[in-house]
Design an enzyme around this catalytic site. Structure first.
Site, PDB file in Angstrom:
ATOM      1  N   HIS A  46      28.888 -30.131  13.704  1.00 16.51           N
ATOM      2  CA  HIS A  46      28.144 -31.233  14.618  1.00 16.51           C
ATOM      3  C   HIS A  46      28.671 -31.137  16.188  1.00 16.51           C
ATOM      4  O   HIS A  46      29.708 -31.502  16.749  1.00 16.51           O
ATOM      5  CB  HIS A  46      28.395 -32.720  14.107  1.00 16.51           C
ATOM      6  CG  HIS A  46      27.558 -33.815  14.639  1.00 16.51           C
ATOM      7  ND1 HIS A  46      27.700 -34.085  16.177  1.00 16.51           N
ATOM      8  CD2 HIS A  46      26.525 -34.358  14.269  1.00 16.51           C
ATOM      9  CE1 HIS A  46      26.691 -35.047  16.366  1.00 16.51           C
ATOM     10  NE2 HIS A  46      26.091 -35.368  15.282  1.00 16.51           N
ATOM     11  N   CYS A  98       0.983  -0.972  -0.309  1.00 17.86           N
ATOM     12  CA  CYS A  98      -0.026  -0.058  -0.207  1.00 17.86           C
ATOM     13  C   CYS A  98       0.964   1.177  -0.001  1.00 17.86           C
ATOM     14  O   CYS A  98       2.123   1.094  -0.402  1.00 17.86           O
ATOM     15  CB  CYS A  98      -0.959   0.208   1.335  1.00 17.86           C
ATOM     16  SG  CYS A  98      -0.101   0.011   2.827  1.00 17.86           S
TER      17      CYS A  98
END
Length: 646
Positions: A572, A28
């Site tokens: 990891h 808008c």
């Protein structure tokens, strides 16, 4: 400047979950409007740090990002290009957003959609009514006389203005019928016909229905043994909306079964006939009762509970704005204004205006307190002024809710101002901008008290916000500094470095060892890849280079990344920590996110993981067939160079 718009679009896309999380987009005048698959993927903290972003909020199934006039269209153009989505209108976006709404939200949205197109007519009628009141109010300008009495020459002008002002409310069912039929998918002009039928002059005027019931003079049609009240629906709202919905259902069904050659004749005929009959038999009487209950509830709140009722309404209204449920109040407000001749005006306008001005005052208080934060200062000043004029979303979502204590201050100020307006019986004659300039919508004899109530709301909200800022604001800052809000920690790293192609920098601070010494057979044998193990001294993982997260494991203990030059690695955390199923791990990023070296990716509770019996050695591995050279072992800090590849 174009580069700034492109950068903002890229950053926004990353913060809302990437291209895969976008359903549709539109804009808008000030906001980028997105419909997302999963709102939980939005990184609000990172979004707020983007330079051009002035705020955000989620409402009506749309995630809206406030960028500002002249900026939003430029960012939007870049956004749809990099997100590979097609341009949509706001109406198309609303349809997409509606699919995410629950039944209550859809009902409230429907009511709002019906009234928004006819609001200009109601505002014009109300303002004309205000002009008429100024011309006819006793003693407003001339002692003991109205302007019309003092200057008889303008009497006909006043009568003409009065006629113009009444038209919108007199024929309100026609306007609502047209708008509602269009929303529900019926032929709009047939909706207008339904509205006209419901206020036909041959019917008893709906304004006299209550007295006629008491007198026993209600006229009836007697049809097939049924007595149908021959009464109009002047000054009503819900009966017309329900009649238009019934019309739409009937018309759609008929168009499926009536032959095409007869459709233009039979369908309108049966639609109006059946919908009209059902309206006077069932729909009208039931919905008139519901509408009267809504109006009576509002009037009871203000005229029976007095200051307490105004306080409740003033505090509740901003809470409804957050959920979008404030649209439901339009129905009662419109019905009150339609009956303005008997009710004298609506008490809700001044209360809403007080609540809005309070939100603006709270934002301006934040502006005064944000001397060391130029972005917040700018946002607070602009949104504060906007709220004073009746547009509160930028202040509520961009400033007050974000900091919390200004919102509390606004509720206090708005409630006090609303209570005062209710005590003084401040009434409006029309809908309009619910802010300081809303004085033009107020009954002439109430205008001074309206301005007093706005001043009270502003002063109280400003003072309460400044006080709460010293108490709650300082407390929240201390909590953040103590690290009690891990999920809201800044994404910006403490260190930035210039990275080199083919290099991996330490994602964890601690002691580095060759991967062959990791106490896990798979990692030690190089099955997953070659690299390094780091025994962490700090429960934090940062990005080891500039690139992208290719995978953030569901168990949160492992992360796959790809550098900008195409190198893949696996981080990891711990040995066999997959068994924890994510417990004690807090992701700060997600799959698909773009990252810079040093960006925080993951936090983990070292003590808890150790107590659970797990080795915390973190593997940083580069998969084969890359040749990996270990650069550094022993003590390493985050972003020390530890591996090179070729």
């Amino acid at each position: 400047m174009e580069e700034a718009y492109r950068k903002a679009a890229q950053e926004i896309l990353g913060c809302v979950g990437g291209e895969g999380n976008i359903v549709s987009a539109a804009h808008c005048a000030t906001r980028l409007r997105l419909v997302l698959k999963d709102d939980s993927q939005v990184d609000l903290d990172a979004l707020e740090k983007i330079e051009l972003v002035k705020g955000n909020f989620n409402n009506g199934g749309q995630f809206q990002i406030i960028l500002g006039t002249g900026i939003v269209n430029k960012v939007y153009a870049e956004f749809i290009a990099i997100a590979h989505i097609t341009e949509m209108t706001k109406e198309e976006l609303k349809q997409q957003a509606a699919r995410k709404m629950n039944p209550v939200q859809k009902l409230l949205k429907t009511l709002a959609d019906v009234f928004v197109p006819i609001l200009p007519a109601l505002v014009a009628s109300g303002l004309l009514m205000g002009i008429n009141n100024i011309l006819t109010a006793q003693g407003m300008f001339v002692s003991g006389k109205s302007l019309v009495e003092a200057f008889p020459a303008i009497r006909d002008v006043a009568e003409m203005v009065n006629l113009f002002s009444n038209a919108g409310f007199t024929f309100l069912p026609v306007l609502i019928g047209f708008s509602a039929a269009k929303i529900f998918g019926a032929t709009p002009i047939l909706g207008a016909v339904m509205g006209a039928i419901m206020i036909h002059p041959d019917l008893m005027n709906g304004y006299g229905y209550g007295q006629a019931l008491l007198d026993g003079t209600v006229p009836y049609w007697h049809i097939f043994g049924l007595s149908v009240a021959k009464v109009g629906y002047q000054g009503t709202v819900l009966p017309v909306i329900a009649a238009a919905f019934c019309l739409a259902v009937i018309e759609k069904r008929l168009r499926k079964v009536v032959p095409a050659m007869l459709d233009n004749i039979v369908t309108p005929l049966l639609s109006v006939l059946l919908a009209g009959a059902l309206t006077f038999l069932f729909i009208g009487p039931v919905m008139r009762g519901v509408g009267d209950m809504m109006t009576n509830a509002v009037m009871w709140l203000f005229f029976d509970l007095g200051a307490l009722g105004g306080l409740i309404y003033g505090v509740t209204y901003p809470l409804l704005v957050i959920t979008g449920m404030h649209h439901s109040l339009v129905t009662a407000e419109t019905q009150i204004l339609a009956n303005i001749g008997t009710l004298g005006g609506s008490p809700t306008f001044a209360v809403v205006a007080a609540a809005n001005c309070a939100q603006g005052a709270a934002a301006l208080a934040v502006m005064c307190k944000s001397k060391n934060d130029p972005k917040m200062r700018s946002m607070a000043s602009a949104s504060g002024i906007s709220s004073m004029l009746g547009i509160t979303e930028p202040a509520i979502f961009g400033v007050n809710l974000k900091l919390r204590y200004p919102f509390y201050g606004a509720l206090i100020g708005g409630g006090i101002g609303a209570a005062y307006a209710t005590i003084m019986h401040v009434l409006s004659v029309s809908q309009g901008p619910c802010g300081v300039i809303g004085v033009i919508c107020i009954r002439p004899d109430c205008m001074v008290q309206f301005m007093v109530s706005m001043a009270i709301a502003i002063i109280c909200a400003f003072g309460a916000t400044m006080f709460l800022g010293k108490v709650l604001g300082q407390k929240e800052n201390k909590q953040k500094k103590a690290g009690k809000a891990v999920s809201k920690a800044e994404d910006k790293p403490a260190i930035r470095i210039e990275t080199e192609p083919g290099c991996v920098y330490a994602p964890v601070e601690g002691t580095a060892i060759p991967h062959t010494e990791i106490k896990d057979a798979t990692f030690a044998a190089g099955v997953v890849g070659e690299g390094v193990g780091i025994i962490p001294a700090k429960g934090e993982v940062v990005a080891p280079f500039d690139g992208q997260i290719s995978m953030f494991f569901d168990t949160k203990h492992a992360i796959g990344l790809v550098s900008d030059d195409g190198m893949e690695i696996l981080i990891h955390v711990g040995v066999n920590t997959v068994e924890l199923q994510g417990k004690y791990f807090t992701p700060l990023k997600q799959s698909g996110d773009k990252v810079k070296a040093g960006d925080r990716l993951l936090e983990f509770d070292m003590d808890a993981i150790k107590e659970a019996g797990y080795d915390l050695t973190t593997a940083v591995l580069v998969p084969a067939p890359n040749h990996v050279e270990l650069v550094k072992t022993g003590d390493v800090k985050q972003l020390d160079k530890i591996l090179t590849t070729s």
